[in-house]
Design a protein around this motif. Structure first.
Motif, PDB file in Angstrom:
ATOM      1  N   MET A  94       0.833  -1.184   0.000  1.00 27.24           N
ATOM      2  CA  MET A  94       0.000   0.000   0.000  1.00 27.24           C
ATOM      3  C   MET A  94       0.876   1.246   0.000  1.00 27.24           C
ATOM      4  O   MET A  94       1.853   1.303   0.727  1.00 27.24           O
ATOM      5  CB  MET A  94      -0.886   0.008   1.246  1.00 27.24           C
ATOM      6  N   PRO A  95       0.509   2.242  -0.795  1.00 26.97           N
ATOM      7  CA  PRO A  95       1.275   3.488  -0.785  1.00 26.97           C
ATOM      8  C   PRO A  95       1.145   4.193   0.571  1.00 26.97           C
ATOM      9  O   PRO A  95       0.241   3.912   1.349  1.00 26.97           O
ATOM     10  CB  PRO A  95       0.609   4.331  -1.875  1.00 26.97           C
ATOM     11  N   ARG A  96       2.054   5.111   0.815  1.00 26.77           N
ATOM     12  CA  ARG A  96       1.994   5.905   2.052  1.00 26.77           C
ATOM     13  C   ARG A  96       0.651   6.608   2.162  1.00 26.77           C
ATOM     14  O   ARG A  96       0.032   6.945   1.157  1.00 26.77           O
ATOM     15  CB  ARG A  96       3.072   6.983   2.016  1.00 26.77           C
ATOM     16  N   PRO A  97       0.222   6.882   3.398  1.00 27.81           N
ATOM     17  CA  PRO A  97      -1.017   7.664   3.565  1.00 27.81           C
ATOM     18  C   PRO A  97      -0.861   9.033   2.909  1.00 27.81           C
ATOM     19  O   PRO A  97       0.242   9.574   2.833  1.00 27.81           O
ATOM     20  CB  PRO A  97      -1.148   7.802   5.080  1.00 27.81           C
ATOM     21  N   LEU A  98      -1.959   9.574   2.467  1.00 25.20           N
ATOM     22  CA  LEU A  98      -1.946  10.888   1.831  1.00 25.20           C
ATOM     23  C   LEU A  98      -1.642  11.973   2.849  1.00 25.20           C
ATOM     24  O   LEU A  98      -2.102  11.913   3.989  1.00 25.20           O
ATOM     25  CB  LEU A  98      -3.310  11.179   1.197  1.00 25.20           C
ATOM     26  N   GLY A  99      -0.906  12.984   2.405  1.00 23.66           N
ATOM     27  CA  GLY A  99      -0.685  14.164   3.236  1.00 23.66           C
ATOM     28  C   GLY A  99      -1.960  15.007   3.277  1.00 23.66           C
ATOM     29  O   GLY A  99      -2.922  14.747   2.542  1.00 23.66           O
ATOM     30  N   GLU A 100      -1.956  16.041   4.101  1.00 26.63           N
ATOM     31  CA  GLU A 100      -3.147  16.864   4.296  1.00 26.63           C
ATOM     32  C   GLU A 100      -3.621  17.511   2.991  1.00 26.63           C
ATOM     33  O   GLU A 100      -4.803  17.456   2.658  1.00 26.63           O
ATOM     34  CB  GLU A 100      -2.862  17.931   5.371  1.00 26.63           C
ATOM     35  N   ALA A 115      -9.919   1.355   3.320  1.00 23.87           N
ATOM     36  CA  ALA A 115      -9.751  -0.059   3.659  1.00 23.87           C
ATOM     37  C   ALA A 115      -8.276  -0.435   3.709  1.00 23.87           C
ATOM     38  O   ALA A 115      -7.833  -1.166   4.606  1.00 23.87           O
ATOM     39  CB  ALA A 115     -10.500  -0.934   2.656  1.00 23.87           C
ATOM     40  N   ALA A 116      -7.500   0.055   2.765  1.00 26.62           N
ATOM     41  CA  ALA A 116      -6.068  -0.241   2.737  1.00 26.62           C
ATOM     42  C   ALA A 116      -5.371   0.341   3.965  1.00 26.62           C
ATOM     43  O   ALA A 116      -4.490  -0.304   4.555  1.00 26.62           O
ATOM     44  CB  ALA A 116      -5.441   0.285   1.452  1.00 26.62           C
ATOM     45  N   ALA A 126      -2.769  -0.690   9.159  1.00 28.32           N
ATOM     46  CA  ALA A 126      -2.653  -0.445  10.599  1.00 28.32           C
ATOM     47  C   ALA A 126      -2.875  -1.735  11.384  1.00 28.32           C
ATOM     48  O   ALA A 126      -2.129  -2.045  12.322  1.00 28.32           O
ATOM     49  CB  ALA A 126      -3.656   0.626  11.028  1.00 28.32           C
ATOM     50  N   TRP A 127      -3.880  -2.493  10.997  1.00 30.26           N
ATOM     51  CA  TRP A 127      -4.196  -3.738  11.698  1.00 30.26           C
ATOM     52  C   TRP A 127      -3.056  -4.745  11.557  1.00 30.26           C
ATOM     53  O   TRP A 127      -2.689  -5.424  12.501  1.00 30.26           O
ATOM     54  CB  TRP A 127      -5.516  -4.299  11.164  1.00 30.26           C
ATOM     55  N   SER A 128      -2.500  -4.839  10.361  1.00 28.74           N
ATOM     56  CA  SER A 128      -1.445  -5.831  10.127  1.00 28.74           C
ATOM     57  C   SER A 128      -0.165  -5.507  10.888  1.00 28.74           C
ATOM     58  O   SER A 128       0.659  -6.383  11.113  1.00 28.74           O
ATOM     59  CB  SER A 128      -1.156  -5.956   8.632  1.00 28.74           C
ATOM     60  N   ARG A 129       0.014  -4.271  11.319  1.00 28.82           N
ATOM     61  CA  ARG A 129       1.208  -3.883  12.074  1.00 28.82           C
ATOM     62  C   ARG A 129       1.075  -4.183  13.570  1.00 28.82           C
ATOM     63  O   ARG A 129       2.040  -4.058  14.307  1.00 28.82           O
ATOM     64  CB  ARG A 129       1.508  -2.403  11.874  1.00 28.82           C
ATOM     65  N   SER A 130      -0.106  -4.552  14.007  1.00 31.33           N
ATOM     66  CA  SER A 130      -0.331  -4.818  15.418  1.00 31.33           C
ATOM     67  C   SER A 130       0.314  -6.134  15.828  1.00 31.33           C
ATOM     68  O   SER A 130       0.291  -7.112  15.086  1.00 31.33           O
ATOM     69  CB  SER A 130      -1.835  -4.876  15.701  1.00 31.33           C
ATOM     70  N   ASP A 131       0.863  -6.149  17.045  1.00 31.63           N
ATOM     71  CA  ASP A 131       1.404  -7.408  17.556  1.00 31.63           C
ATOM     72  C   ASP A 131       0.307  -8.282  18.155  1.00 31.63           C
ATOM     73  O   ASP A 131       0.528  -9.444  18.459  1.00 31.63           O
ATOM     74  CB  ASP A 131       2.517  -7.165  18.577  1.00 31.63           C
ATOM     75  N   PRO A 139      -3.515  -8.537  16.830  1.00 30.14           N
ATOM     76  CA  PRO A 139      -4.619  -8.065  15.984  1.00 30.14           C
ATOM     77  C   PRO A 139      -5.991  -8.130  16.654  1.00 30.14           C
ATOM     78  O   PRO A 139      -6.802  -7.230  16.478  1.00 30.14           O
ATOM     79  CB  PRO A 139      -4.556  -8.984  14.766  1.00 30.14           C
ATOM     80  N   ALA A 140      -6.253  -9.160  17.452  1.00 26.68           N
ATOM     81  CA  ALA A 140      -7.559  -9.270  18.111  1.00 26.68           C
ATOM     82  C   ALA A 140      -7.753  -8.117  19.093  1.00 26.68           C
ATOM     83  O   ALA A 140      -8.818  -7.486  19.132  1.00 26.68           O
ATOM     84  CB  ALA A 140      -7.686 -10.612  18.825  1.00 26.68           C
ATOM     85  N   ALA A 141      -6.736  -7.800  19.869  1.00 28.33           N
ATOM     86  CA  ALA A 141      -6.827  -6.691  20.825  1.00 28.33           C
ATOM     87  C   ALA A 141      -6.989  -5.364  20.079  1.00 28.33           C
ATOM     88  O   ALA A 141      -7.724  -4.479  20.533  1.00 28.33           O
ATOM     89  CB  ALA A 141      -5.593  -6.662  21.719  1.00 28.33           C
ATOM     90  N   ALA A 142      -6.290  -5.227  18.961  1.00 26.17           N
ATOM     91  CA  ALA A 142      -6.415  -3.997  18.171  1.00 26.17           C
ATOM     92  C   ALA A 142      -7.845  -3.828  17.668  1.00 26.17           C
ATOM     93  O   ALA A 142      -8.396  -2.721  17.706  1.00 26.17           O
ATOM     94  CB  ALA A 142      -5.431  -4.021  17.000  1.00 26.17           C
ATOM     95  N   LEU A 143      -8.449  -4.925  17.212  1.00 27.59           N
ATOM     96  CA  LEU A 143      -9.838  -4.847  16.749  1.00 27.59           C
ATOM     97  C   LEU A 143     -10.786  -4.495  17.887  1.00 27.59           C
ATOM     98  O   LEU A 143     -11.684  -3.670  17.725  1.00 27.59           O
ATOM     99  CB  LEU A 143     -10.265  -6.167  16.099  1.00 27.59           C
ATOM    100  N   VAL A 144     -10.592  -5.110  19.049  1.00 28.76           N
ATOM    101  CA  VAL A 144     -11.452  -4.814  20.195  1.00 28.76           C
ATOM    102  C   VAL A 144     -11.335  -3.333  20.555  1.00 28.76           C
ATOM    103  O   VAL A 144     -12.338  -2.654  20.782  1.00 28.76           O
ATOM    104  CB  VAL A 144     -11.106  -5.719  21.395  1.00 28.76           C
ATOM    105  N   ALA A 145     -10.118  -2.815  20.587  1.00 25.22           N
ATOM    106  CA  ALA A 145      -9.915  -1.401  20.898  1.00 25.22           C
ATOM    107  C   ALA A 145     -10.559  -0.510  19.829  1.00 25.22           C
ATOM    108  O   ALA A 145     -11.204   0.496  20.142  1.00 25.22           O
ATOM    109  CB  ALA A 145      -8.422  -1.094  21.017  1.00 25.22           C
TER     110      ALA A 145
END
Length: 150
Positions: A1-7, A78-79, A84-89, A91-97
């Protein structure tokens, strides 16, 4: 995925996505100038950068270019969420949060999305007797539903 867009990139892409048609630098400039002071060359540079990064394609129209989005805002969002989700150590806790941060309206949109993608996951855990249909609603996977609130 490309970098997030700037402002400023996001402000430009928002217009390209909303208008959903080929746009010129001048059109984007005039719309942006309703919110901020900005130069034509700045918008031209941002749109050229977006083209170089693969966010928009462009076609020559006289002495100018017309720019068209390569993807949708929904696909971009979605990307970002997937990245962000894939970078979590955890993923289940990240989704709950993440779910805990959602408004009631967002949770409802999530439930609607789950029903569209996997009807069996959103309600009963088993399919009704005699229902041997494959999962999904028959909609091709690449047809995303319209964005909520747009």
């Amino acid at each position: 995925m490309p970098r997030p867009l700037g402002e400023l990139e996001d402000a430009v892409m928002t217009r390209v996505w909303q208008w959903n048609r080929p746009v010129t630098v001048r059109e984007v400039l005039e719309d942006l100038q309703q919110e901020r002071s900005i130069a034509y060359t700045t918008v031209m540079t941002v749109m050229d950068n977006l083209h170089q990064k693969g966010w928009v394609r462009r076609e020559v129209d006289g002495r100018a270019y017309r720019y068209t989005a390569v993807s949708t805002r929904a696909a971009y969002s979605a990307a970002l969420m997937n990245e962000a989700w894939s970078r979590s150590d955890n993923p289940a806790a990240a989704l709950v949060a993440f779910f805990g941060m959602m408004s009631a309206e967002q949770r409802e949109a999530l439930q609607d999305a789950v029903r569209m993608v996997a009807p069996g996951l959103s309600g009963a855990t088993e399919a009704p007797p005699g229902d041997n249909a494959p999962p999904g609603d028959g909609t091709p996977a690449d047809e995303a539903p319209p964005e909520a609130g747009r």
